[in-house]
Design a protein around this motif. Structure first.
Motif, PDB file in Angstrom:
ATOM      1  N   PHE A 186       2.444   2.174  -3.840  1.00 50.57           N
ATOM      2  CA  PHE A 186       1.130   2.265  -4.440  1.00 50.57           C
ATOM      3  C   PHE A 186       1.030   3.985  -4.221  1.00 50.57           C
ATOM      4  O   PHE A 186       1.058   4.723  -5.101  1.00 50.57           O
ATOM      5  CB  PHE A 186       0.360   1.044  -4.326  1.00 50.57           C
ATOM      6  CG  PHE A 186      -1.331   1.753  -5.529  1.00 50.57           C
ATOM      7  CD1 PHE A 186      -2.606   2.455  -4.599  1.00 50.57           C
ATOM      8  CD2 PHE A 186      -0.699   2.247  -6.733  1.00 50.57           C
ATOM      9  CE1 PHE A 186      -3.421   2.675  -5.760  1.00 50.57           C
ATOM     10  CE2 PHE A 186      -1.970   2.401  -7.456  1.00 50.57           C
ATOM     11  CZ  PHE A 186      -2.669   3.179  -7.460  1.00 50.57           C
ATOM     12  N   THR A 187       0.980   4.204  -2.718  1.00 52.05           N
ATOM     13  CA  THR A 187       0.679   5.506  -2.480  1.00 52.05           C
ATOM     14  C   THR A 187       1.984   6.754  -2.286  1.00 52.05           C
ATOM     15  O   THR A 187       1.598   7.535  -2.083  1.00 52.05           O
ATOM     16  CB  THR A 187       0.039   5.058  -1.418  1.00 52.05           C
ATOM     17  OG1 THR A 187       0.227   4.552  -0.354  1.00 52.05           O
ATOM     18  CG2 THR A 187      -1.184   5.139  -1.365  1.00 52.05           C
ATOM     19  N   TYR A 213      -1.568  -1.846 -10.431  1.00 48.42           N
ATOM     20  CA  TYR A 213      -0.677  -1.264  -9.662  1.00 48.42           C
ATOM     21  C   TYR A 213      -0.100  -0.789 -10.667  1.00 48.42           C
ATOM     22  O   TYR A 213       1.124  -0.414 -11.262  1.00 48.42           O
ATOM     23  CB  TYR A 213      -0.142  -1.459  -8.260  1.00 48.42           C
ATOM     24  CG  TYR A 213      -0.393  -1.295  -7.207  1.00 48.42           C
ATOM     25  CD1 TYR A 213      -0.078  -2.190  -6.456  1.00 48.42           C
ATOM     26  CD2 TYR A 213      -1.751  -1.480  -6.983  1.00 48.42           C
ATOM     27  CE1 TYR A 213      -0.564  -2.183  -5.115  1.00 48.42           C
ATOM     28  CE2 TYR A 213      -2.636  -1.056  -5.995  1.00 48.42           C
ATOM     29  CZ  TYR A 213      -2.069  -1.688  -4.647  1.00 48.42           C
ATOM     30  OH  TYR A 213      -2.311  -1.607  -3.687  1.00 48.42           O
ATOM     31  N   GLU A 214       1.084  -2.363 -11.464  1.00 52.88           N
ATOM     32  CA  GLU A 214       1.826  -2.259 -12.669  1.00 52.88           C
ATOM     33  C   GLU A 214       1.600  -0.782 -13.192  1.00 52.88           C
ATOM     34  O   GLU A 214       2.262  -0.745 -13.706  1.00 52.88           O
ATOM     35  CB  GLU A 214       2.064  -3.342 -13.113  1.00 52.88           C
ATOM     36  CG  GLU A 214       3.047  -4.098 -12.352  1.00 52.88           C
ATOM     37  CD  GLU A 214       2.903  -5.766 -12.846  1.00 52.88           C
ATOM     38  OE1 GLU A 214       1.930  -6.264 -13.592  1.00 52.88           O
ATOM     39  OE2 GLU A 214       4.001  -6.236 -12.083  1.00 52.88           O
ATOM     40  N   TYR A 220      -8.467   3.379  -8.653  1.00 51.26           N
ATOM     41  CA  TYR A 220      -7.099   2.992  -8.093  1.00 51.26           C
ATOM     42  C   TYR A 220      -6.161   5.163  -8.634  1.00 51.26           C
ATOM     43  O   TYR A 220      -5.325   4.834  -7.842  1.00 51.26           O
ATOM     44  CB  TYR A 220      -6.043   1.745  -8.982  1.00 51.26           C
ATOM     45  CG  TYR A 220      -6.743   0.735  -6.981  1.00 51.26           C
ATOM     46  CD1 TYR A 220      -7.626   0.073  -7.371  1.00 51.26           C
ATOM     47  CD2 TYR A 220      -5.963   0.722  -6.394  1.00 51.26           C
ATOM     48  CE1 TYR A 220      -7.905  -0.923  -6.869  1.00 51.26           C
ATOM     49  CE2 TYR A 220      -6.187   0.181  -5.308  1.00 51.26           C
ATOM     50  CZ  TYR A 220      -7.262  -1.085  -5.407  1.00 51.26           C
ATOM     51  OH  TYR A 220      -7.600  -2.118  -4.565  1.00 51.26           O
ATOM     52  N   THR A 279       1.885   2.931 -11.881  1.00 54.11           N
ATOM     53  CA  THR A 279       2.928   2.607 -11.517  1.00 54.11           C
ATOM     54  C   THR A 279       4.135   3.001 -12.391  1.00 54.11           C
ATOM     55  O   THR A 279       5.266   2.901 -12.199  1.00 54.11           O
ATOM     56  CB  THR A 279       4.127   2.524 -10.029  1.00 54.11           C
ATOM     57  OG1 THR A 279       3.516   0.616 -10.257  1.00 54.11           O
ATOM     58  CG2 THR A 279       2.474   2.946  -8.528  1.00 54.11           C
ATOM     59  N   GLN A 297       9.035   4.975  -2.527  1.00 55.81           N
ATOM     60  CA  GLN A 297       8.266   4.492  -3.060  1.00 55.81           C
ATOM     61  C   GLN A 297       9.691   2.688  -3.329  1.00 55.81           C
ATOM     62  O   GLN A 297       8.950   1.615  -3.353  1.00 55.81           O
ATOM     63  CB  GLN A 297       7.634   4.605  -4.344  1.00 55.81           C
ATOM     64  CG  GLN A 297       7.344   3.809  -5.003  1.00 55.81           C
ATOM     65  CD  GLN A 297       6.530   4.035  -5.989  1.00 55.81           C
ATOM     66  OE1 GLN A 297       7.362   4.960  -7.088  1.00 55.81           O
ATOM     67  NE2 GLN A 297       5.006   4.307  -6.650  1.00 55.81           N
ATOM     68  N   TRP A 326       0.600  -1.723  -0.239  1.00 56.01           N
ATOM     69  CA  TRP A 326       0.000  -0.198   0.415  1.00 56.01           C
ATOM     70  C   TRP A 326       1.124   1.208  -0.128  1.00 56.01           C
ATOM     71  O   TRP A 326       0.724   2.202  -0.590  1.00 56.01           O
ATOM     72  CB  TRP A 326      -1.149  -0.245   0.747  1.00 56.01           C
ATOM     73  CG  TRP A 326      -1.946   1.155   1.120  1.00 56.01           C
ATOM     74  CD1 TRP A 326      -2.186   1.993   2.469  1.00 56.01           C
ATOM     75  CD2 TRP A 326      -3.096   1.369  -0.203  1.00 56.01           C
ATOM     76  NE1 TRP A 326      -3.145   3.117   1.802  1.00 56.01           N
ATOM     77  CE2 TRP A 326      -3.963   2.506   0.528  1.00 56.01           C
ATOM     78  CE3 TRP A 326      -3.133   0.824  -0.861  1.00 56.01           C
ATOM     79  CZ2 TRP A 326      -4.351   3.153  -0.028  1.00 56.01           C
ATOM     80  CZ3 TRP A 326      -4.215   0.712  -1.642  1.00 56.01           C
ATOM     81  CH2 TRP A 326      -5.277   2.456  -1.323  1.00 56.01           C
ATOM     82  N   ARG A 354      -3.937   7.559  -5.759  1.00 55.98           N
ATOM     83  CA  ARG A 354      -3.004   7.276  -5.878  1.00 55.98           C
ATOM     84  C   ARG A 354      -2.724   8.696  -6.292  1.00 55.98           C
ATOM     85  O   ARG A 354      -1.891   9.764  -5.491  1.00 55.98           O
ATOM     86  CB  ARG A 354      -2.318   6.880  -7.127  1.00 55.98           C
ATOM     87  CG  ARG A 354      -0.450   7.054  -7.216  1.00 55.98           C
ATOM     88  CD  ARG A 354       0.148   5.979  -8.166  1.00 55.98           C
ATOM     89  NE  ARG A 354       0.942   6.442  -8.589  1.00 55.98           N
ATOM     90  CZ  ARG A 354       2.276   6.785  -7.594  1.00 55.98           C
ATOM     91  NH1 ARG A 354       2.246   6.153  -6.221  1.00 55.98           N
ATOM     92  NH2 ARG A 354       3.455   6.937  -8.309  1.00 55.98           N
ATOM     93  N   TYR A 401       9.179  -0.529  -2.439  1.00 53.53           N
ATOM     94  CA  TYR A 401       8.823  -2.352  -3.253  1.00 53.53           C
ATOM     95  C   TYR A 401      10.363  -3.039  -3.046  1.00 53.53           C
ATOM     96  O   TYR A 401      10.275  -4.078  -2.798  1.00 53.53           O
ATOM     97  CB  TYR A 401       9.457  -1.300  -4.452  1.00 53.53           C
ATOM     98  CG  TYR A 401      10.003  -1.764  -5.442  1.00 53.53           C
ATOM     99  CD1 TYR A 401      10.785  -2.831  -6.021  1.00 53.53           C
ATOM    100  CD2 TYR A 401       8.519  -2.333  -6.118  1.00 53.53           C
ATOM    101  CE1 TYR A 401      11.302  -3.171  -6.807  1.00 53.53           C
ATOM    102  CE2 TYR A 401       9.150  -3.557  -7.161  1.00 53.53           C
ATOM    103  CZ  TYR A 401      10.069  -3.596  -8.257  1.00 53.53           C
ATOM    104  OH  TYR A 401      10.077  -4.794  -9.032  1.00 53.53           O
TER     105      TYR A 401
END
Lengths: 232, 223
Positions: free
Chosen positions: B114-115, B167-168, B211, B171, B121, B111, B215, B125
């Protein structure tokens, strides 16, 4: 299922280890206990809980079970013929027990730490009132779960009793160090009564640490640690 | 059992609600679904979940059960067909442990990833990629975490199968690829195409939109 070699890695003060030890006591299950030094974790701990490197860890015939509430349920299932059931047998009551156990573990430590770590009177007052709200809910939960009997688990100590009960030494230490009463019998008569019954039960008495030891640990070890961390 | 005996309060986009739906599907249980508006919570929801006021809430014969993991265990223990858990106490403990691991360790950095952006980030990751490696090892020799069939851990982790591709896309990071995590990659496909999941997924376009907005809102808060 329940025979074989049993080890438990824990620390004297951890509520998570205390609850497992109480249940093993209650079921009269023999085990070898290892007191861990969390500032210098043993090879055994790193081997049997490589993911979290935390206690408690139950090692049964060489296989490890981690996470206290997972361990309690495992003990119930593996030693189902010894002593009374830790968790209720009815699925709805089990769901209630799991719900309140998760709530207790989510809220109680945060509440106590909030009071002990508060740096201003305002913050302390706020944290105390938060704790009171948690205790109100637990008083109601006790009424629902106990159904008029002595413990959350009924006539004998169960899942919720050991989950909440394992915090009592620290709760009493927080009361003394912060000069307040959390277990107020005018506000939470059932919880206070339950506390006395719980602490006087044999399988609990042998395991619960002395409040003085907890007070000393908070004063001499935790508070300096918190002060050092916040000054960084 | 009549569908009226079982009610599920949820919202279309919640992965926690979906866990319950998948479990009900595995057990072939009929239920009545009630879509909540979380900006205007119904009196029934507040009555059934006074502590957290959240979805999902399962109401069986008038009695509410809250918290998705707890609901799934309740379903497993009440209906004996099509087991979600292994029978062996040790294997069951492993499943519960992994489920908690997914909730407590894996979800927060995902999370956070993603945010946030930049260094935050990247750190998030790194964190969750380490945890994905643990799950990859758990899948060795198995199609699902539950073995041949979808089990407790699969249900708990399941939303990752449709959220990670989203997400992929948003981002532009690679998260679960055939090269990095072959077993998890295969698991995602197997899970998404299974009977109990295939027709019970939120609409992708709406989820993608939702989503993206989430973000954007988080990133603009930091500015």
């Amino acid at each position: 299922m329940g025979e074989g070699e049993l080890k438990l890695l824990g620390t004297w003060g951890s509520p998570f280890a205390i609850r497992v030890r109480i249940v093993l006591n209650q079921k009269e299950v023999k085990y070898e206990y290892f007191e861990e030094d969390l500032t210098n974790k043993s090879e055994l701990l790193l081997k049997y809980n490589p993911i979290h490197k935390k206690i408690p860890v139950l090692v049964h015939n060489g296989r490890s079970v981690c996470e206290s509430l997972v361990i309690l349920q495992y003990i119930d299932e593996a030693w189902s013929k010894s002593g009374s059931s830790v968790i209720p047998t009815d699925p709805y009551e089990r769901a209630m027990a799991r719900f309140w156990a998760a709530y207790i573990d989510d809220k109680v430590i945060q509440a106590l730490l909030g009071i002990l770590k508060a740096t201003t009177e305002e913050e302390k007052t706020y944290k105390i009132s938060e704790t009171m709200s948690v205790m109100e809910l637990l008083e109601e939960a006790f009424e629902k779960c106990s159904k008029g009997k002595t413990f959350f688990g009924g006539d004998t100590i169960g899942f919720l009793d050991v989950t909440l009960g394992s915090y009592l030494t620290w709760l009493k230490a927080a009361e003394k160090l912060s000069e307040l009463i959390l277990l107020d019998e005018t506000k939470f008569p059932k919880l206070v009564e339950w506390t006395e019954q719980f602490l006087s039960t044999d399988c609990v008495k042998e395991i619960m640490p002395e409040v003085e030891k907890a007070e000393e640990f908070i004063t001499k070890t935790l508070k300096p640690r918190w002060a050092a961390a916040s000054s960084k | 059992m009549e569908a009226e005996e079982m009610e599920l309060f949820g919202i279309w986009s919640s992965p926690y609600v979906l866990r319950v739906i998948w479990a009900l599907n595995i057990k072939k249980i009929k239920y009545k679904y009630i879509e909540e508006d979380l900006n205007n919570k119904s009196n029934l929801l507040l009555h059934y979940n006074p502590v957290y006021k959240k979805v999902p809430v399962l109401v069986y014969k008038g009695k509410p059960i809250c918290e998705s993991m707890i609901i799934v265990e309740f379903i497993e223990e009440t209906w004996k067909n099509d087991s979600i858990f292994p029978k062996d106490p040790y294997e069951k403990a492993k499943a519960r442990f992994l489920a908690k691991f997914v909730e407590d360790k894996l979800s927060p950095p995902m999370w956070r990833f993603f945010t946030t952006k930049g260094k935050d980030q990247e750190e998030a990751y790194e964190s969750f990629t380490d945890y994905l490696a643990i799950l990859e090892r758990e899948l060795e020799g198995k199609e699902f975490f539950g073995g041949e069939n979808i089990g407790f851990v699969d249900i708990l982790l399941g939303c990752m199968s449709y959220v990670v591709p989203i997400y992929e896309e948003i981002t532009d990071f690679e998260i679960i690829t055939k090269e990095k995590f072959p077993l998890l990659h295969a698991w995602m496909q197997a899970f998404l195409s299974s009977d109990i999941v295939r027709d019970n997924l939120p609409p992708r376009d709406e989820l993608l939109y939702r989503y993206r907005k989430i973000r954007e809102a988080f990133l603009s808060k930091d500015n």
